[in-house]
Enzyme design. Sequence first.
Site, short mmCIF file in Angstrom:
data_model
loop_
_atom_site.label_atom_id
_atom_site.label_comp_id
_atom_site.label_asym_id
_atom_site.label_seq_id
_atom_site.Cartn_x
_atom_site.Cartn_y
_atom_site.Cartn_z
CG ASN A 176 -1.88 1.11 1.30
OD1 ASN A 176 -1.79 2.04 0.49
ND2 ASN A 176 -2.79 1.05 2.24
CE LYS B 148 -0.22 2.47 6.89
NZ LYS B 148 -1.06 3.30 6.01
NE ARG C 25 -6.28 1.59 -0.26
CZ ARG C 25 -6.38 2.66 0.50
NH1 ARG C 25 -5.34 3.07 1.21
NH2 ARG C 25 -7.50 3.32 0.55
CG HIS D 132 -13.50 3.03 2.97
ND1 HIS D 132 -14.32 3.96 3.57
CD2 HIS D 132 -12.25 3.34 3.35
CE1 HIS D 132 -13.59 4.81 4.27
NE2 HIS D 132 -12.33 4.45 4.15
CG HIS E 147 -14.52 1.51 6.68
ND1 HIS E 147 -13.63 0.46 6.51
CD2 HIS E 147 -13.77 2.56 7.07
CE1 HIS E 147 -12.41 0.88 6.78
NE2 HIS E 147 -12.47 2.16 7.12
CG ASN F 183 -8.95 9.57 11.22
OD1 ASN F 183 -9.63 10.44 11.77
ND2 ASN F 183 -7.75 9.21 11.63
NE ARG G 195 -11.35 12.31 4.09
CZ ARG G 195 -11.24 11.03 3.78
NH1 ARG G 195 -12.13 10.45 3.01
NH2 ARG G 195 -10.24 10.32 4.24
CG ASP H 197 -8.74 9.94 19.00
OD1 ASP H 197 -9.70 9.24 19.42
OD2 ASP H 197 -7.57 9.53 18.98
CG MET H 198 -15.69 8.51 18.38
SD MET H 198 -16.66 10.03 18.16
CE MET H 198 -17.58 9.68 16.68
CB ILE I 38 -15.51 4.93 15.01
CG1 ILE I 38 -14.50 6.09 15.12
CG2 ILE I 38 -16.80 5.27 15.73
CD1 ILE I 38 -14.93 7.37 14.41
N GLY I 39 -16.19 1.95 14.42
CA GLY I 39 -17.19 0.88 14.33
C GLY I 39 -16.83 -0.32 15.20
CD GLU J 209 -9.22 -1.11 4.26
OE1 GLU J 209 -9.46 -0.33 3.33
OE2 GLU J 209 -8.91 -0.70 5.39
P1 ADP Z 1 -8.20 5.18 9.44
O1 ADP Z 1 -9.36 5.61 8.61
O2 ADP Z 1 -7.14 6.22 9.60
O3 ADP Z 1 -7.68 3.80 9.11
P2 ADP Z 1 -9.13 3.92 11.91
O4 ADP Z 1 -9.98 2.88 11.29
O5 ADP Z 1 -7.88 3.51 12.60
O6 ADP Z 1 -8.82 5.11 10.90
O7 ADP Z 1 -10.06 4.71 12.95
C1 ADP Z 1 -9.63 5.86 13.61
C2 ADP Z 1 -10.76 6.31 14.53
O8 ADP Z 1 -11.10 5.23 15.42
C3 ADP Z 1 -10.41 7.50 15.41
O9 ADP Z 1 -11.49 8.43 15.42
C4 ADP Z 1 -10.29 6.88 16.78
O10 ADP Z 1 -10.69 7.77 17.77
C5 ADP Z 1 -11.28 5.76 16.70
N1 ADP Z 1 -11.04 4.76 17.74
C6 ADP Z 1 -9.98 3.94 17.88
N2 ADP Z 1 -10.11 3.22 19.02
C7 ADP Z 1 -11.27 3.60 19.60
C8 ADP Z 1 -11.96 3.25 20.80
N3 ADP Z 1 -11.47 2.34 21.64
N4 ADP Z 1 -13.14 3.88 21.04
C9 ADP Z 1 -13.63 4.79 20.21
N5 ADP Z 1 -13.03 5.17 19.08
C10 ADP Z 1 -11.86 4.59 18.79
#
Ligand code: ADP
Length: 400
Positions: free
Chosen positions: A7, A14, A93, A182, A210, A213, A243, A284-285, A333-334, A386
């Site tokens: 990637n 990566k 990728r 994605h 998905h 970020n 975004r 950052d969530m 987040i998911g 992925e």
């Molecule tokens: P990217 O799109 O950069 O690959 P990720 O899939 O790693 O992003 O997701 C990043 C997001 O996931 C950030 O908003 C981060 O706050 C959130 N996140 C990671 N761990 C947790 C957690 N334990 N609880 C809530 N949100 C989380």
Amino acid sequence: MKVLVLNSGSSSIKYQLFQSDNWQVLAAGAVNRIGEPHGDFQGRWRDEGGWEHRFELVLPIAHHGAGLELMADRLRESGVLADLGELVAIGHRVVHGGEAFQRPTRVDEGVIAVIRDMIPLAPLHNPANLEGIEVAMRLFPGVPQVAVFDTAFHQTMPPAAYRYALPENLYRQHRVRRYGFHGSSHAYVSRRAAALLGQAPRDCHCITLHLGNGASAAAVRGGESIDTSMGLTPLEGLVMGTRCGDLDPAIPFYLAKNLGMDNQALDDLLNRRSGLLGLCGVNDMREIHRRIAQGDPTAVLALDVFCHRLRKYLGAYWIELGRLDALVFTGGIGENDAVVRERTCAGLEGMGILLDEVANQAGGEGERRVSRLESPVAVLVIPTNEELEIARQTLEAVGG
Ligand code: ADP
């Protein structure tokens, strides 16, 4: 046999090396800050006894070629790829395949030309992806190279979903339409959802969320994407880290006219200073939850807007599918945020979503069901992978 997945970003590469019969990860790592004075190369590999070894080097890495050479040397020296002949293919990728690529494709001069032709649609990503391909072709001569496109999975969308209500020639001559991104993630988690439910992918109707970020939703009917929230670019759709997602398209004219913002300022605003960051100052969530606990009203609003937008898409895609077997959460987040999952599913009992509060709160890693057993719609948490999806598709593309 082994499959290497690359990637290549604008300043990083990566990689993951897989054993293709059991998809075990033999080595993984990243070359970062290519072209900067202080680059680094970090990673891990597994020896034959199953022991994991880690390393981190800080050194200047002049260009992508130097980065890939470092990686190749490390793979050889560590013994995980002692002989190049073990490499059945390299999967790359590639962000934008436009309408030209509906599936992973073995790279040749023609494919390179088409990926280059897509650069106006993905000016930040496709050039870096191409550089990775060209360097890998030089460094690994004779090894088949396969391009796996983020957009390909969504090429099954019907015109009603992918066309914008804009004049025909903007689509015909300038390729302005919705593509979606994605794709490897939505493909992977939708297939895993069917497997978890004991269904064949062709029987499973699901909505995949998905949420990282970058964030996107997809409606997947019988294993095929029929709609997704990102559009011509990854800016459309859900609220993301930085975004904005969906907007009234007149807002940029308003800002240009009244605030004197030019293209670059607008691009910076909508891609890098909006979303959660714009609403509350952080993207950052986890930090947003901390601020909510401290009573910060902007953080409360950011989470509200995020979940509101998500539910709008959930409703729309549910109607498009006509029937829903699974709602799948993935991405940082998911996978980790029980509050977002609970807020997304709140009040939908009458529509067949019965969340299991204990299972949802329990956390943990790996694939899991967070809805009650009697819930007509299964709510699933499926960590995305992925790289594995790219590796699988790469092997398929070379007939493995
Ligand atoms: P990217 O799109 O950069 O690959 P990720 O899939 O790693 O992003 O997701 C990043 C997001 O996931 C950030 O908003 C981060 O706050 C959130 N996140 C990671 N761990 C947790 C957690 N334990 N609880 C809530 N949100 C989380």
